[in-house]
Design a protein around this motif. Structure first.
Motif, PDB file in Angstrom:
ATOM      1  N   ALA A  67    -131.695 -19.776-131.088  1.00  0.00           N
ATOM      2  CA  ALA A  67    -132.782 -19.112-130.365  1.00  0.00           C
ATOM      3  C   ALA A  67    -133.661 -18.315-131.321  1.00  0.00           C
ATOM      4  O   ALA A  67    -134.892 -18.315-131.209  1.00  0.00           O
ATOM      5  N   ALA A  68    -133.035 -17.621-132.268  1.00  0.00           N
ATOM      6  CA  ALA A  68    -133.799 -16.839-133.246  1.00  0.00           C
ATOM      7  C   ALA A  68    -134.582 -17.757-134.184  1.00  0.00           C
ATOM      8  O   ALA A  68    -135.752 -17.501-134.492  1.00  0.00           O
ATOM      9  N   LEU A  69    -133.947 -18.830-134.631  1.00  0.00           N
ATOM     10  CA  LEU A  69    -134.626 -19.781-135.516  1.00  0.00           C
ATOM     11  C   LEU A  69    -135.782 -20.463-134.799  1.00  0.00           C
ATOM     12  O   LEU A  69    -136.864 -20.660-135.362  1.00  0.00           O
ATOM     13  N   ASP A  70    -135.563 -20.815-133.542  1.00  0.00           N
ATOM     14  CA  ASP A  70    -136.603 -21.465-132.743  1.00  0.00           C
ATOM     15  C   ASP A  70    -137.821 -20.559-132.580  1.00  0.00           C
ATOM     16  O   ASP A  70    -138.961 -21.030-132.536  1.00  0.00           O
ATOM     17  N   ALA A  71    -137.587 -19.246-132.509  1.00  0.00           N
ATOM     18  CA  ALA A  71    -138.688 -18.289-132.349  1.00  0.00           C
ATOM     19  C   ALA A  71    -139.470 -18.098-133.642  1.00  0.00           C
ATOM     20  O   ALA A  71    -140.571 -17.554-133.621  1.00  0.00           O
ATOM     21  N   GLY A  72    -138.890 -18.538-134.774  1.00  0.00           N
ATOM     22  CA  GLY A  72    -139.603 -18.417-136.041  1.00  0.00           C
ATOM     23  C   GLY A  72    -138.868 -17.681-137.135  1.00  0.00           C
ATOM     24  O   GLY A  72    -139.425 -17.474-138.222  1.00  0.00           O
ATOM     25  N   ALA A  73    -137.623 -17.254-136.873  1.00  0.00           N
ATOM     26  CA  ALA A  73    -136.855 -16.584-137.925  1.00  0.00           C
ATOM     27  C   ALA A  73    -136.658 -17.534-139.101  1.00  0.00           C
ATOM     28  O   ALA A  73    -136.443 -18.731-138.918  1.00  0.00           O
ATOM     29  N   ARG A  74    -136.750 -16.983-140.303  1.00  0.00           N
ATOM     30  CA  ARG A  74    -136.573 -17.815-141.490  1.00  0.00           C
ATOM     31  C   ARG A  74    -135.113 -18.158-141.712  1.00  0.00           C
ATOM     32  O   ARG A  74    -134.768 -19.269-142.111  1.00  0.00           O
ATOM     33  N   VAL A  75    -134.250 -17.196-141.454  1.00  0.00           N
ATOM     34  CA  VAL A  75    -132.821 -17.405-141.665  1.00  0.00           C
ATOM     35  C   VAL A  75    -132.048 -16.427-140.788  1.00  0.00           C
ATOM     36  O   VAL A  75    -132.540 -15.343-140.469  1.00  0.00           O
ATOM     37  N   VAL A  76    -130.849 -16.817-140.391  1.00  0.00           N
ATOM     38  CA  VAL A  76    -129.948 -15.946-139.635  1.00  0.00           C
ATOM     39  C   VAL A  76    -128.664 -15.797-140.444  1.00  0.00           C
ATOM     40  O   VAL A  76    -128.116 -16.789-140.943  1.00  0.00           O
ATOM     41  N   LEU A  77    -128.201 -14.562-140.572  1.00  0.00           N
ATOM     42  CA  LEU A  77    -126.989 -14.276-141.327  1.00  0.00           C
ATOM     43  C   LEU A  77    -125.976 -13.569-140.432  1.00  0.00           C
ATOM     44  O   LEU A  77    -126.360 -12.797-139.545  1.00  0.00           O
ATOM     45  N   PRO A  78    -124.683 -13.794-140.662  1.00  0.00           N
ATOM     46  CA  PRO A  78    -123.667 -13.062-139.899  1.00  0.00           C
ATOM     47  C   PRO A  78    -123.593 -11.620-140.375  1.00  0.00           C
ATOM     48  O   PRO A  78    -123.868 -11.321-141.547  1.00  0.00           O
ATOM     49  N   SER A  79    -123.212 -10.717-139.487  1.00  0.00           N
ATOM     50  CA  SER A  79    -123.144  -9.299-139.852  1.00  0.00           C
ATOM     51  C   SER A  79    -122.057  -9.028-140.884  1.00  0.00           C
ATOM     52  O   SER A  79    -122.042  -7.956-141.500  1.00  0.00           O
ATOM     53  N   SER A  80    -121.167  -9.990-141.091  1.00  0.00           N
ATOM     54  CA  SER A  80    -120.102  -9.826-142.082  1.00  0.00           C
ATOM     55  C   SER A  80    -120.584 -10.080-143.508  1.00  0.00           C
ATOM     56  O   SER A  80    -119.849  -9.854-144.469  1.00  0.00           O
ATOM     57  N   VAL A  81    -121.823 -10.539-143.669  1.00  0.00           N
ATOM     58  CA  VAL A  81    -122.336 -10.893-144.991  1.00  0.00           C
ATOM     59  C   VAL A  81    -122.470  -9.638-145.859  1.00  0.00           C
ATOM     60  O   VAL A  81    -122.747  -8.544-145.366  1.00  0.00           O
ATOM     61  N   ARG A  82    -122.263  -9.794-147.143  1.00  0.00           N
ATOM     62  CA  ARG A  82    -122.373  -8.662-148.067  1.00  0.00           C
ATOM     63  C   ARG A  82    -123.836  -8.249-148.255  1.00  0.00           C
ATOM     64  O   ARG A  82    -124.747  -9.071-148.158  1.00  0.00           O
ATOM     65  N   LEU A  83    -124.026  -6.971-148.560  1.00  0.00           N
ATOM     66  CA  LEU A  83    -125.371  -6.435-148.737  1.00  0.00           C
ATOM     67  C   LEU A  83    -126.119  -7.172-149.844  1.00  0.00           C
ATOM     68  O   LEU A  83    -127.319  -7.440-149.723  1.00  0.00           O
ATOM     69  N   ALA A  84    -125.421  -7.511-150.912  1.00  0.00           N
ATOM     70  CA  ALA A  84    -126.071  -8.208-152.021  1.00  0.00           C
ATOM     71  C   ALA A  84    -126.637  -9.547-151.563  1.00  0.00           C
ATOM     72  O   ALA A  84    -127.726  -9.956-151.985  1.00  0.00           O
ATOM     73  N   ALA A  85    -125.908 -10.229-150.682  1.00  0.00           N
ATOM     74  CA  ALA A  85    -126.379 -11.517-150.174  1.00  0.00           C
ATOM     75  C   ALA A  85    -127.605 -11.331-149.288  1.00  0.00           C
ATOM     76  O   ALA A  85    -128.533 -12.149-149.303  1.00  0.00           O
ATOM     77  N   VAL A  86    -127.625 -10.249-148.503  1.00  0.00           N
ATOM     78  CA  VAL A  86    -128.792  -9.955-147.670  1.00  0.00           C
ATOM     79  C   VAL A  86    -130.010  -9.718-148.560  1.00  0.00           C
ATOM     80  O   VAL A  86    -131.104 -10.237-148.296  1.00  0.00           O
ATOM     81  N   CYS A  87    -129.829  -8.956-149.628  1.00  0.00           N
ATOM     82  CA  CYS A  87    -130.943  -8.668-150.542  1.00  0.00           C
ATOM     83  C   CYS A  87    -131.463  -9.938-151.197  1.00  0.00           C
ATOM     84  O   CYS A  87    -132.680 -10.132-151.321  1.00  0.00           O
ATOM     85  N   ARG A  88    -130.563 -10.820-151.605  1.00  0.00           N
ATOM     86  CA  ARG A  88    -130.998 -12.082-152.212  1.00  0.00           C
ATOM     87  C   ARG A  88    -131.778 -12.925-151.215  1.00  0.00           C
ATOM     88  O   ARG A  88    -132.792 -13.545-151.557  1.00  0.00           O
ATOM     89  N   THR A  89    -131.313 -12.919-149.972  1.00  0.00           N
ATOM     90  CA  THR A  89    -131.994 -13.703-148.937  1.00  0.00           C
ATOM     91  C   THR A  89    -133.374 -13.134-148.644  1.00  0.00           C
ATOM     92  O   THR A  89    -134.341 -13.878-148.464  1.00  0.00           O
ATOM     93  N   LEU A  90    -133.487 -11.807-148.601  1.00  0.00           N
ATOM     94  CA  LEU A  90    -134.783 -11.173-148.373  1.00  0.00           C
ATOM     95  C   LEU A  90    -135.764 -11.532-149.488  1.00  0.00           C
ATOM     96  O   LEU A  90    -136.937 -11.833-149.234  1.00  0.00           O
ATOM     97  N   ALA A  91    -135.277 -11.515-150.727  1.00  0.00           N
ATOM     98  CA  ALA A  91    -136.140 -11.855-151.856  1.00  0.00           C
ATOM     99  C   ALA A  91    -136.603 -13.306-151.761  1.00  0.00           C
ATOM    100  O   ALA A  91    -137.780 -13.617-151.975  1.00  0.00           O
ATOM    101  N   SER A  92    -135.679 -14.200-151.424  1.00  0.00           N
ATOM    102  CA  SER A  92    -136.035 -15.617-151.299  1.00  0.00           C
ATOM    103  C   SER A  92    -137.000 -15.841-150.144  1.00  0.00           C
ATOM    104  O   SER A  92    -137.952 -16.621-150.247  1.00  0.00           O
ATOM    105  N   ALA A  93    -136.764 -15.131-149.033  1.00  0.00           N
ATOM    106  CA  ALA A  93    -137.641 -15.286-147.870  1.00  0.00           C
ATOM    107  C   ALA A  93    -139.056 -14.830-148.188  1.00  0.00           C
ATOM    108  O   ALA A  93    -140.038 -15.424-147.732  1.00  0.00           O
ATOM    109  N   SER A  94    -139.185 -13.780-148.988  1.00  0.00           N
ATOM    110  CA  SER A  94    -140.518 -13.275-149.331  1.00  0.00           C
ATOM    111  C   SER A  94    -141.295 -14.271-150.177  1.00  0.00           C
ATOM    112  O   SER A  94    -142.523 -14.279-150.180  1.00  0.00           O
TER     113      SER A  94
END
Length: 208
Positions: A67-94
């Protein structure tokens, strides 16, 4: 649900920004995706703000991610993901370089569309119940048996059994447990009209 907008350094070697997103702007959305209200708010925010959205959620991978991807989200991550992985994903998404899920993206969006169709069908079936059948179904869902329902409504057990048969027929299930499970499926997302705190499954949530 919490959301924030970040301006991430853009690598010129990345080949340009994400289409429709201002240069370097990324949206980080943290949401449970655990109710129809939460889902609607998430989809509305993503659709209204042209950012490279990264969604972090406690929901299991499945239709809600779709549902989130269909609305236009670039990526969905589980809340268990490490902060470093979130930061890498944000950089790639930008930079517009993140390519999550591979073929799973289409499968997740497809699972969302299928869920929405099932929810709408179930809502129509529940909506076809008479007021008394609604009442009986709600009592079954609350754990009341035939005798208890008859006592509470001041009618005979035979009448209650007849009404239960009507509920099963209209919901196209074979047992009282099946009827309760069908209502559970709707109430889990608050998507069943006619019950407290719910809204229609298709309201403002069309996959198209």
């Amino acid at each position: 649900m919490a959301a924030t907008t970040l301006r991430w350094p853009t690598d010129p070697r990345a080949g340009g920004d994400l289409p429709g997103s201002p240069s370097g702007l990324v949206g980080l959305l943290i949401t449970g995706l655990d109710s129809w209200t939460s889902l609607h708010a998430t989809r509305r925010l993503i659709a209204d703000e042209p950012l490279a959205w990264v969604v972090v959620t406690s929901a299991s991978e499945g239709p809600m991610w779709g549902a989130a991807l269909d609305a236009g989200a670039r990526v969905v991550l589980p809340s268990s993901v490490r902060l470093a992985a979130v930061c890498r994903t944000l950089a790639s998404a930008s930079r517009g370089t993140v390519r999550p899920f591979a073929g799973r993206r289409a499968l997740l969006i497809g699972s969302w569309s299928q869920l929405l169709a099932r929810q709408e069908e179930l809502c129509l079936r529940v909506g076809s119940l008479t007021p008394r059948e609604h009442e009986v179904l709600s009592m079954l869902h609350a754990g009341d048996g035939i005798s208890r329902i008859a006592q509470l409504l001041g009618i005979s057990p035979v009448t209650v059994r007849s009404q239960v048969k009507g509920v099963l027929r209209k919901l196209e299930v074979k047992s009282q447990l099946g009827a309760v499970a069908a209502l559970d499926d709707l109430l889990a997302l608050g998507a069943c009209p006619g019950y407290p705190g719910t809204r229609g499954a298709g309201a403002e949530l069309s996959p198209n």
